[in-house]
Design a protein around this motif. Sequence first.
Motif, PDB file in Angstrom:
ATOM      1  N   ARG A  23      39.780  19.352  49.876  1.00  0.00           N
ATOM      2  CA  ARG A  23      39.977  20.818  51.343  1.00  0.00           C
ATOM      3  C   ARG A  23      38.401  21.420  51.510  1.00  0.00           C
ATOM      4  NH1 ARG A  23      46.032  22.089  51.055  1.00  0.00           N
ATOM      5  NH2 ARG A  23      47.025  19.706  51.137  1.00  0.00           N
ATOM      6  N   SER A  24      37.756  21.607  50.644  1.00  0.00           N
ATOM      7  CA  SER A  24      36.698  22.370  50.852  1.00  0.00           C
ATOM      8  C   SER A  24      35.438  21.559  49.829  1.00  0.00           C
ATOM      9  CB  SER A  24      36.975  23.552  49.938  1.00  0.00           C
ATOM     10  OG  SER A  24      37.198  23.567  48.825  1.00  0.00           O
ATOM     11  N   SER A  25      33.982  22.478  49.695  1.00  0.00           N
ATOM     12  CA  SER A  25      33.023  21.879  49.030  1.00  0.00           C
ATOM     13  C   SER A  25      33.676  21.904  47.963  1.00  0.00           C
ATOM     14  CB  SER A  25      32.244  21.628  49.663  1.00  0.00           C
ATOM     15  OG  SER A  25      31.605  23.141  49.470  1.00  0.00           O
ATOM     16  N   GLU A  26      32.879  21.246  47.130  1.00  0.00           N
ATOM     17  CA  GLU A  26      32.544  21.754  45.142  1.00  0.00           C
ATOM     18  C   GLU A  26      32.617  23.016  45.099  1.00  0.00           C
ATOM     19  OE1 GLU A  26      31.316  18.357  42.559  1.00  0.00           O
ATOM     20  OE2 GLU A  26      30.092  19.927  42.735  1.00  0.00           O
ATOM     21  N   ARG A  27      31.392  23.451  45.939  1.00  0.00           N
ATOM     22  CA  ARG A  27      30.983  25.090  45.865  1.00  0.00           C
ATOM     23  C   ARG A  27      32.045  26.048  46.302  1.00  0.00           C
ATOM     24  NH1 ARG A  27      25.066  26.920  46.580  1.00  0.00           N
ATOM     25  NH2 ARG A  27      25.155  25.467  44.726  1.00  0.00           N
ATOM     26  N   THR A  28      32.530  26.291  46.801  1.00  0.00           N
ATOM     27  CA  THR A  28      33.864  27.065  47.882  1.00  0.00           C
ATOM     28  C   THR A  28      34.585  26.412  47.265  1.00  0.00           C
ATOM     29  OG1 THR A  28      32.682  26.686  50.189  1.00  0.00           O
ATOM     30  CG2 THR A  28      35.012  26.923  49.761  1.00  0.00           C
ATOM     31  N   TRP A  29      35.550  25.591  46.144  1.00  0.00           N
ATOM     32  CA  TRP A  29      36.017  25.447  45.619  1.00  0.00           C
ATOM     33  C   TRP A  29      36.208  26.355  44.223  1.00  0.00           C
ATOM     34  CZ3 TRP A  29      36.604  22.469  40.577  1.00  0.00           C
ATOM     35  CH2 TRP A  29      38.267  22.351  39.957  1.00  0.00           C
ATOM     36  N   LEU A  30      34.435  25.981  43.282  1.00  0.00           N
ATOM     37  CA  LEU A  30      33.842  26.597  42.275  1.00  0.00           C
ATOM     38  C   LEU A  30      33.960  28.574  42.258  1.00  0.00           C
ATOM     39  CD1 LEU A  30      31.601  24.646  40.795  1.00  0.00           C
ATOM     40  CD2 LEU A  30      33.753  24.842  39.832  1.00  0.00           C
ATOM     41  N   VAL A  31      33.176  28.525  43.852  1.00  0.00           N
ATOM     42  CA  VAL A  31      33.860  30.309  44.131  1.00  0.00           C
ATOM     43  C   VAL A  31      35.164  31.051  44.176  1.00  0.00           C
ATOM     44  CG1 VAL A  31      32.574  31.672  46.093  1.00  0.00           C
ATOM     45  CG2 VAL A  31      30.961  30.087  45.167  1.00  0.00           C
ATOM     46  N   GLY A  32      35.866  30.080  44.655  1.00  0.00           N
ATOM     47  CA  GLY A  32      37.203  30.810  44.990  1.00  0.00           C
ATOM     48  C   GLY A  32      37.654  30.419  43.409  1.00  0.00           C
ATOM     49  N   ILE A  33      37.468  30.014  42.701  1.00  0.00           N
ATOM     50  CA  ILE A  33      37.688  30.498  40.880  1.00  0.00           C
ATOM     51  C   ILE A  33      37.424  31.824  40.520  1.00  0.00           C
ATOM     52  CG2 ILE A  33      37.587  29.207  38.483  1.00  0.00           C
ATOM     53  CD1 ILE A  33      37.763  26.083  39.641  1.00  0.00           C
ATOM     54  N   LEU A  34      36.046  31.557  40.792  1.00  0.00           N
ATOM     55  CA  LEU A  34      35.223  32.214  40.077  1.00  0.00           C
ATOM     56  C   LEU A  34      35.643  34.113  41.381  1.00  0.00           C
ATOM     57  CD1 LEU A  34      33.156  33.619  38.623  1.00  0.00           C
ATOM     58  CD2 LEU A  34      31.692  33.088  40.184  1.00  0.00           C
ATOM     59  N   ARG A  35      35.773  33.673  41.989  1.00  0.00           N
ATOM     60  CA  ARG A  35      36.793  34.449  42.844  1.00  0.00           C
ATOM     61  C   ARG A  35      38.073  35.742  42.234  1.00  0.00           C
ATOM     62  NH1 ARG A  35      40.360  36.195  47.568  1.00  0.00           N
ATOM     63  NH2 ARG A  35      39.881  37.576  48.251  1.00  0.00           N
ATOM     64  N   HIS A  36      38.895  34.744  41.739  1.00  0.00           N
ATOM     65  CA  HIS A  36      40.493  34.680  40.403  1.00  0.00           C
ATOM     66  C   HIS A  36      39.544  35.724  39.617  1.00  0.00           C
ATOM     67  CE1 HIS A  36      42.757  33.571  43.741  1.00  0.00           C
ATOM     68  NE2 HIS A  36      42.119  32.759  44.255  1.00  0.00           N
ATOM     69  N   LYS A  37      38.872  34.728  38.780  1.00  0.00           N
ATOM     70  CA  LYS A  37      38.239  35.466  37.294  1.00  0.00           C
ATOM     71  C   LYS A  37      37.878  36.499  37.666  1.00  0.00           C
ATOM     72  CE  LYS A  37      39.380  31.884  35.243  1.00  0.00           C
ATOM     73  NZ  LYS A  37      40.519  32.146  34.031  1.00  0.00           N
ATOM     74  N   VAL A  38      37.485  37.213  38.972  1.00  0.00           N
ATOM     75  CA  VAL A  38      36.379  38.731  38.837  1.00  0.00           C
ATOM     76  C   VAL A  38      37.647  39.617  39.471  1.00  0.00           C
ATOM     77  CG1 VAL A  38      34.771  39.809  40.702  1.00  0.00           C
ATOM     78  CG2 VAL A  38      34.300  38.119  40.192  1.00  0.00           C
ATOM     79  N   LEU A  39      38.752  38.970  40.280  1.00  0.00           N
ATOM     80  CA  LEU A  39      40.137  40.026  40.632  1.00  0.00           C
ATOM     81  C   LEU A  39      40.166  40.924  39.275  1.00  0.00           C
ATOM     82  CD1 LEU A  39      40.991  38.325  43.354  1.00  0.00           C
ATOM     83  CD2 LEU A  39      39.810  40.647  43.646  1.00  0.00           C
ATOM     84  N   ASP A  40      40.565  39.269  38.066  1.00  0.00           N
ATOM     85  CA  ASP A  40      41.585  39.281  36.795  1.00  0.00           C
ATOM     86  C   ASP A  40      40.664  40.189  35.860  1.00  0.00           C
ATOM     87  OD1 ASP A  40      43.176  37.540  37.628  1.00  0.00           O
ATOM     88  OD2 ASP A  40      42.598  35.460  36.356  1.00  0.00           O
ATOM     89  N   HIS A  41      39.258  40.416  36.300  1.00  0.00           N
ATOM     90  CA  HIS A  41      38.433  41.321  35.415  1.00  0.00           C
ATOM     91  C   HIS A  41      38.440  42.484  35.860  1.00  0.00           C
ATOM     92  CE1 HIS A  41      34.993  43.347  33.810  1.00  0.00           C
ATOM     93  NE2 HIS A  41      34.348  43.381  35.103  1.00  0.00           N
ATOM     94  N   PHE A  42      39.366  42.917  37.363  1.00  0.00           N
ATOM     95  CA  PHE A  42      38.824  43.794  37.715  1.00  0.00           C
ATOM     96  C   PHE A  42      40.096  44.689  36.745  1.00  0.00           C
ATOM     97  CE2 PHE A  42      35.958  43.742  41.041  1.00  0.00           C
ATOM     98  CZ  PHE A  42      35.184  44.005  40.670  1.00  0.00           C
ATOM     99  N   ARG A  43      41.159  44.251  36.842  1.00  0.00           N
ATOM    100  CA  ARG A  43      42.455  44.338  36.568  1.00  0.00           C
ATOM    101  C   ARG A  43      43.008  44.739  35.208  1.00  0.00           C
ATOM    102  NH1 ARG A  43      43.995  39.695  39.364  1.00  0.00           N
ATOM    103  NH2 ARG A  43      45.172  40.235  41.618  1.00  0.00           N
ATOM    104  N   ARG A  44      42.166  43.948  34.208  1.00  0.00           N
ATOM    105  CA  ARG A  44      41.489  44.002  32.997  1.00  0.00           C
ATOM    106  C   ARG A  44      40.950  45.258  32.256  1.00  0.00           C
ATOM    107  NH1 ARG A  44      39.924  38.742  32.808  1.00  0.00           N
ATOM    108  NH2 ARG A  44      38.375  39.367  32.429  1.00  0.00           N
ATOM    109  N   THR A  45      40.412  45.699  33.561  1.00  0.00           N
ATOM    110  CA  THR A  45      39.598  47.162  33.121  1.00  0.00           C
ATOM    111  C   THR A  45      40.362  48.429  33.935  1.00  0.00           C
ATOM    112  OG1 THR A  45      37.671  46.475  35.084  1.00  0.00           O
ATOM    113  CG2 THR A  45      37.055  45.462  32.750  1.00  0.00           C
ATOM    114  N   ARG A  46      41.264  47.734  33.996  1.00  0.00           N
ATOM    115  CA  ARG A  46      42.340  49.186  34.768  1.00  0.00           C
ATOM    116  C   ARG A  46      41.439  50.442  34.251  1.00  0.00           C
ATOM    117  NH1 ARG A  46      46.703  50.791  34.742  1.00  0.00           N
ATOM    118  NH2 ARG A  46      47.778  49.116  33.776  1.00  0.00           N
ATOM    119  N   ARG A  47      42.256  49.941  32.844  1.00  0.00           N
ATOM    120  CA  ARG A  47      42.810  51.497  31.591  1.00  0.00           C
ATOM    121  C   ARG A  47      41.357  52.184  31.579  1.00  0.00           C
ATOM    122  NH1 ARG A  47      46.777  47.976  29.777  1.00  0.00           N
ATOM    123  NH2 ARG A  47      48.546  49.135  30.236  1.00  0.00           N
ATOM    124  N   THR A  48      39.781  51.082  31.784  1.00  0.00           N
ATOM    125  CA  THR A  48      38.789  52.131  31.620  1.00  0.00           C
ATOM    126  C   THR A  48      38.408  52.622  32.385  1.00  0.00           C
ATOM    127  OG1 THR A  48      38.432  49.999  29.941  1.00  0.00           O
ATOM    128  CG2 THR A  48      36.393  51.321  30.766  1.00  0.00           C
TER     129      THR A  48
END
Length: 194
Positions: A60-85
Motif C-alpha cells: 500500500r506504500s513504497s518500499e522506502r515508506t514502509w521501511l521508514v514506518g518500521i524505523l519510526r516505531h524503532k525510534v519511538l521504542d528507543h525513546f521509551r527505553r531510555t526514559r529512566r536515563t
Amino acid sequence: MSELATYDLKLMDPAQWVHDHSDALYAYALSRVRRPDVAEDLVQDALVAALESHETFEGRSSERTWLVGILRHKVLDHFRRTRRTREAQDLQVGDAHGTMGLYSKRGRWSPKPADWGGDPAELYENEEFWRVYHACRDRLPTTHAEAYILRELEGLAPQEICKVLDISATNLSVRLHRARLFLRECLESNWFGR
C-alpha cells in the motif's frame, strides 16, 4: 485495490534494501536521536524487523515508506527505553535552560525577541541557515530535544508524546517551551543577530 494504488510486491528485494535505502534511513534516525551510534543501531534493528516481516508487506506504500514506518516505531521504542536515563538527566539539567531572566516583572519579554526580518520562503531555501538551525537543535538538552523532535518532526499529538516519554502534559509543555526558547536564543545569536 486498484492497480495504480499498489506497488508490485515482486519488486521487493531485501538484498537491495541497504543499497537503496540505508542513507535515507540513517538520515531519518540521526535527525531524531542525534547520536550516530544509536542511529546506526536503530536502522539495523529496523532492517532486521523488516526482513522478518517482509512477507506481510501489503504494497500500500513504497518500499522506502514502509521501511521508514518500521524505523519510526524503532525510534519511538528507543525513546521509551531510555526514559529512566532522561529522568536522571532532568535532575542534572535543572533550570539551566529555563525562563529565568527572559521576562520582566510585568510578564513581558526582556529583552524583546529580535526582529528576524527577511522573507521566510528565502530563509527556507538557505542551506547555511539550516546548518545553523541543526547545530542549534543538536545543542538542546536531550529531554527537551526529544519532546521537540516528536512534536515538530514526527508530528505526534501531545497525548502520544506524553505516552512515549511517560511524562505529564504539563511537563511536556515545559519541555517544548524551553526547547523553543533555547532555539530562539541560539538562532538570534548565531544567525539573525550576527
